[in-house]
Write an enzyme that holds these catalytic residues in place. Sequence first.
Site, mmCIF file in Angstrom:
data_model
loop_
_atom_site.group_PDB
_atom_site.id
_atom_site.type_symbol
_atom_site.label_atom_id
_atom_site.label_comp_id
_atom_site.label_asym_id
_atom_site.label_seq_id
_atom_site.Cartn_x
_atom_site.Cartn_y
_atom_site.Cartn_z
ATOM 1 N N LYS A 61 33.754 41.258 31.588
ATOM 2 C CA LYS A 61 33.815 40.778 32.968
ATOM 3 C C LYS A 61 32.646 41.355 33.758
ATOM 4 O O LYS A 61 32.288 42.529 33.577
ATOM 5 C CB LYS A 61 35.151 41.197 33.590
ATOM 6 C CG LYS A 61 35.427 40.630 34.976
ATOM 7 C CD LYS A 61 36.821 41.033 35.438
ATOM 8 C CE LYS A 61 37.135 40.518 36.832
ATOM 9 N NZ LYS A 61 38.491 40.934 37.273
ATOM 10 N N SER A 140 41.496 37.546 39.030
ATOM 11 C CA SER A 140 40.064 37.307 39.175
ATOM 12 C C SER A 140 39.322 37.245 37.850
ATOM 13 O O SER A 140 38.130 36.953 37.814
ATOM 14 C CB SER A 140 39.453 38.425 40.025
ATOM 15 O OG SER A 140 39.634 39.680 39.374
ATOM 16 N N SER A 164 45.195 40.506 37.895
ATOM 17 C CA SER A 164 43.983 39.734 37.636
ATOM 18 C C SER A 164 43.665 39.508 36.169
ATOM 19 O O SER A 164 42.723 38.780 35.852
ATOM 20 C CB SER A 164 42.782 40.411 38.307
ATOM 21 O OG SER A 164 42.896 40.336 39.704
#
Length: 506
Positions: A61, A140, A164
């Site tokens: 990420k 996210s 997330s």
Amino acid sequence: MSLLREAERCIANQKSHVALNAFITALQPSGQWRKQVEDAVLRAEKGKSKSRVDGRLISIKDNICTRDLPTTCASVILEKFTSPFDATIVEQLEDAGAVVAGKTNLDEFGMGSHSIHSCFGPVRSLRQGRDAEPLSAGGSSGGSAVAVATDQCYAALGTDTGGSVRLPAAYTGTVGFKPSYGLISRWGVVAYANSLDTVGILGRNTASVRDVFDTVNQHDPRDATNLSPLSRSRILSNLQSPSLASRLTSAPLRIGVPTEYNISELDSSVRRAWSHSLAYMQQQGHSVHPVSLPTTKLALSAYYVLAPAEASSNLAKYDGVRYGTRFDGPDSNGQPEGYLYASTREHGFGSEVKRRIVLGAFSLSADAMDNYFIQAQRVRRLVQHDFNSIFMAEQPLASHRHEIERTSQPSGVDILICPTAPSGPPRISELINSDSAASPLDAYMNDVFTVPASLAGLPAMSVPVTVCGDKQASDEAGLAGIQIVGQYGDDELVLRVGELLEGLKV
């Protein structure tokens, strides 16, 4: 399939699925990754593989620092930033022979529930039966989830502050695991809310998640929030007690069902997946027991006071002087050139980040601190107390016995099973269309089932369950995320229950 063929397929899928926007920085077909995988193949042939992730492609990420690839946090303010060092978890993976498969897209600074708040555009997820219209990938860590779901990598790292990793897993039909807070190092992870941020793992199955977790579950002296060897020893000693060590071997599990999670807004497909998952566990010889977590109804509100408060503090350093791309000129409010701080933050941050900074700054202000931030901290303590009161296993790191209402109670439960999200993924057009876009509060409500475990720092995992023949469901694809929550430090039990439930068809 050989490691090299697997890696080549992943790289080819990155190219063919570029429209999904899962990656901010993807690997090139002729990049250095090939030699790294070939070296891993040679080690495997000699029986000297470094680990179970040796030669595997792991996506990262883009709020986790990497020395060789940019770290943007999907924000204009960091669009030119490349870290001078690797995060500890990246070092650990590379030392184990894993290959970084690129940096994945996300909500800016990890703030969002649908991965639409990115300066690189929204992440798109596609499922059959929805007229090929792009769906929300969750947030996210939506880019990491889509990369895994579309076979662009073996597994992916995300971050989970209030859900997330688990929410994107539920929306994309993947497995998402948030370990106990402090087990995995956060050194080199760009902070959103320090007391909540946890590095999580996404994979196509529990086995791939476990491979990565076993690699990065190590003490890191550089991270002050990382568990010390002594604390890890206390957790292990607690789990080796006779009453806990026999679970899933000779003793059946006591499964808790939080009654507060059975809300009227629960989608029919999610409700069906939940009830059938519980029935399946009963068929395996385990028992199901209703439990009450009364503070659940306050957890979401407390989270959206605490997380923005920490974010407003963490993001104060992005001012164009210490950190961040500098903007020095007139802004949209007509301020003259020379307002460096205001111009940098206005142009560098997106709308959702600005919203949370303002919200956090307000809750930390002198007039509001007692009524909001302090009260939210009290709610957080009550959430932790609720969990401690219903689990059979005690909280292994509690400093005083009186902090726990009851310890090792025979009437307690071993694990909780509940939904990950109240409904299936919405269409992206419903989220960003100016005429019909949902309010920020609607997006915040998606975290209602994931936030409590985050506030308590507990291990939690979302596994996909296929719902067959439910034509009334809003999610025609028939996939629902079922969440498994364990006591602090009981990560292995969460993973083992995930293995039992993953791939279940109801």
